[in-house]
Design a protein around this motif. Structure first.
Motif, short mmCIF file in Angstrom:
data_model
loop_
_atom_site.label_atom_id
_atom_site.label_comp_id
_atom_site.label_asym_id
_atom_site.label_seq_id
_atom_site.Cartn_x
_atom_site.Cartn_y
_atom_site.Cartn_z
N LEU A 165 0.82 -1.21 0.00
CA LEU A 165 0.00 0.00 0.00
C LEU A 165 0.86 1.26 0.00
O LEU A 165 0.54 2.24 -0.68
N THR A 166 1.96 1.25 0.75
CA THR A 166 2.84 2.41 0.79
C THR A 166 3.46 2.68 -0.58
O THR A 166 3.51 3.82 -1.05
N ALA A 167 3.92 1.60 -1.24
CA ALA A 167 4.53 1.77 -2.56
C ALA A 167 3.54 2.32 -3.57
O ALA A 167 3.87 3.21 -4.38
N GLY A 168 2.32 1.82 -3.55
CA GLY A 168 1.30 2.31 -4.47
C GLY A 168 0.97 3.77 -4.25
O GLY A 168 0.86 4.56 -5.20
N LEU A 170 2.89 6.07 -2.84
CA LEU A 170 4.04 6.89 -3.23
C LEU A 170 4.10 7.05 -4.74
O LEU A 170 4.39 8.15 -5.25
N LEU A 171 3.86 5.96 -5.47
CA LEU A 171 3.92 6.03 -6.92
C LEU A 171 2.84 6.94 -7.48
O LEU A 171 3.08 7.73 -8.41
N ILE A 172 1.64 6.86 -6.91
CA ILE A 172 0.56 7.75 -7.35
C ILE A 172 0.93 9.22 -7.08
O ILE A 172 0.70 10.10 -7.93
N GLN A 173 1.51 9.50 -5.91
CA GLN A 173 1.87 10.88 -5.60
C GLN A 173 2.98 11.37 -6.52
O GLN A 173 2.93 12.52 -6.99
N LEU A 174 3.98 10.54 -6.79
CA LEU A 174 5.08 10.95 -7.67
C LEU A 174 4.57 11.25 -9.08
O LEU A 174 4.94 12.26 -9.69
N ILE A 175 3.72 10.38 -9.63
CA ILE A 175 3.20 10.60 -10.98
C ILE A 175 2.28 11.82 -10.99
O ILE A 175 2.26 12.59 -11.95
N GLY A 176 1.49 12.01 -9.92
CA GLY A 176 0.64 13.20 -9.84
C GLY A 176 1.45 14.48 -9.81
O GLY A 176 1.10 15.48 -10.47
N VAL A 196 -1.74 7.71 -17.56
CA VAL A 196 -0.99 6.69 -16.81
C VAL A 196 -1.41 6.70 -15.34
O VAL A 196 -1.55 5.65 -14.70
N LEU A 197 -1.61 7.90 -14.79
CA LEU A 197 -2.04 8.02 -13.40
C LEU A 197 -3.42 7.39 -13.18
O LEU A 197 -3.66 6.72 -12.17
N PHE A 198 -4.31 7.57 -14.15
CA PHE A 198 -5.64 6.96 -14.05
C PHE A 198 -5.54 5.43 -14.07
O PHE A 198 -6.20 4.74 -13.28
N LEU A 199 -4.71 4.90 -14.97
CA LEU A 199 -4.54 3.45 -15.04
C LEU A 199 -3.88 2.91 -13.77
O LEU A 199 -4.24 1.84 -13.27
N LEU A 200 -2.93 3.68 -13.23
CA LEU A 200 -2.29 3.27 -11.99
C LEU A 200 -3.27 3.28 -10.83
O LEU A 200 -3.21 2.42 -9.94
N THR A 201 -4.20 4.23 -10.83
CA THR A 201 -5.23 4.27 -9.78
C THR A 201 -6.11 3.04 -9.84
O THR A 201 -6.46 2.45 -8.81
N LEU A 202 -6.49 2.62 -11.05
CA LEU A 202 -7.26 1.39 -11.20
C LEU A 202 -6.47 0.18 -10.68
O LEU A 202 -7.02 -0.70 -10.01
#
Length: 227
Positions: A165-168, A170-176, A196-202
């Motif tokens: 959960l932490t990695a996900g 962090l990745l969402i925040q970095l891409i945002g 890409v951020l939308f796909l990562l959120t899914l």
């Protein structure tokens, strides 16, 4: 003021009151309450179908005495799924990114399975510490290794849930942050990053549900060894 990427995982406090308590109690308010009607609505029917199939899948290989754990484990899974999904909403906090909370779930449940095994079938429970057919010179080393692996199990449960959960997040925040920074410099590139951020959120929604299922599935495997 410079903010760290890890500030989002700090337990928020408002007027001295820890908001993590609200985040932990809120999932209990969103589930439909029991109805006295003969026919339920589609939401309750879908929820019943989901719970029934997941329960059958998890407890199929477990012997009958272990089925007493069904209510506890399925409730834990639904609670973790709710917390993980609610934590993906903007301006919210995910309590399961805290290792202390995950260990608070993992250690008592794991310890309960071990105690049940030692009480009901101590010979088989202790037999897991020494594989059958082990050469005599290797017996002390294997007993130590298996004992260490036994005590590492709750740590692995808690760290797995926290790390994923932490990695996900962090990745969402970095891409945002990258999409926001590129918005004025290269709008076309920023649009690609937003997709890409939308796909990562899914993907993170799927991870939030899968990790809760894996957490309970591993607990059921530990239970299977001790009943």
């Amino acid at each position: 003021m410079n903010l760290s990427l890890f500030d989002q995982f700090a337990s928020p406090i408002f007027l001295g009151f820890p908001l993590i308590i609200i985040a932990m109690l809120f999932p209990t308010l969103i589930f439909p309450s029991p109805s006295s009607r003969w026919l339920n609505n589609r939401l309750l029917a879908a929820q019943t179908w989901f719970i029934s199939n997941v329960t059958k899948q998890i407890f199929l290989p477990i012997s009958l005495p272990g089925h007493k754990w069904a209510l506890m484990l399925i409730s834990l899974m639904l609670y973790l799924i709710s917390i993980n999904l609610l934590g993906l909403l903007p301006y919210t906090f995910t309590p399961t990114t805290q290792l202390s909370m995950n260990m608070g779930f993992a250690v008592p449940m794991w310890l309960a399975t071990v105690i049940i095994g030692l009480r009901n079938q101590p010979t088989m429970a202790l037999g897991h510490l020494l594989p059958e057919g082990t050469p005599t010179p290797l017996i002390p080393a294997l007993v130590i290794i298996e004992t260490i692996s036994l005590f590492i199990r709750p740590l692995a449960l808690g760290v797995r849930l926290t790390a994923n959960l932490t990695a996900g997040h962090l990745l969402i925040q970095l891409i945002g942050m990258a999409a926001f920074a590129m918005l004025s410099l290269a709008p076309s590139v920023s649009l690609i990053i937003i997709i890409v951020l939308f796909l990562l959120t899914l993907l993170e929604i799927a991870v939030a549900m899968i990790q809760a299922y894996v957490f309970v599935l591993l607990l059921s495997l530990y239970l299977q060894e001790n009943v």
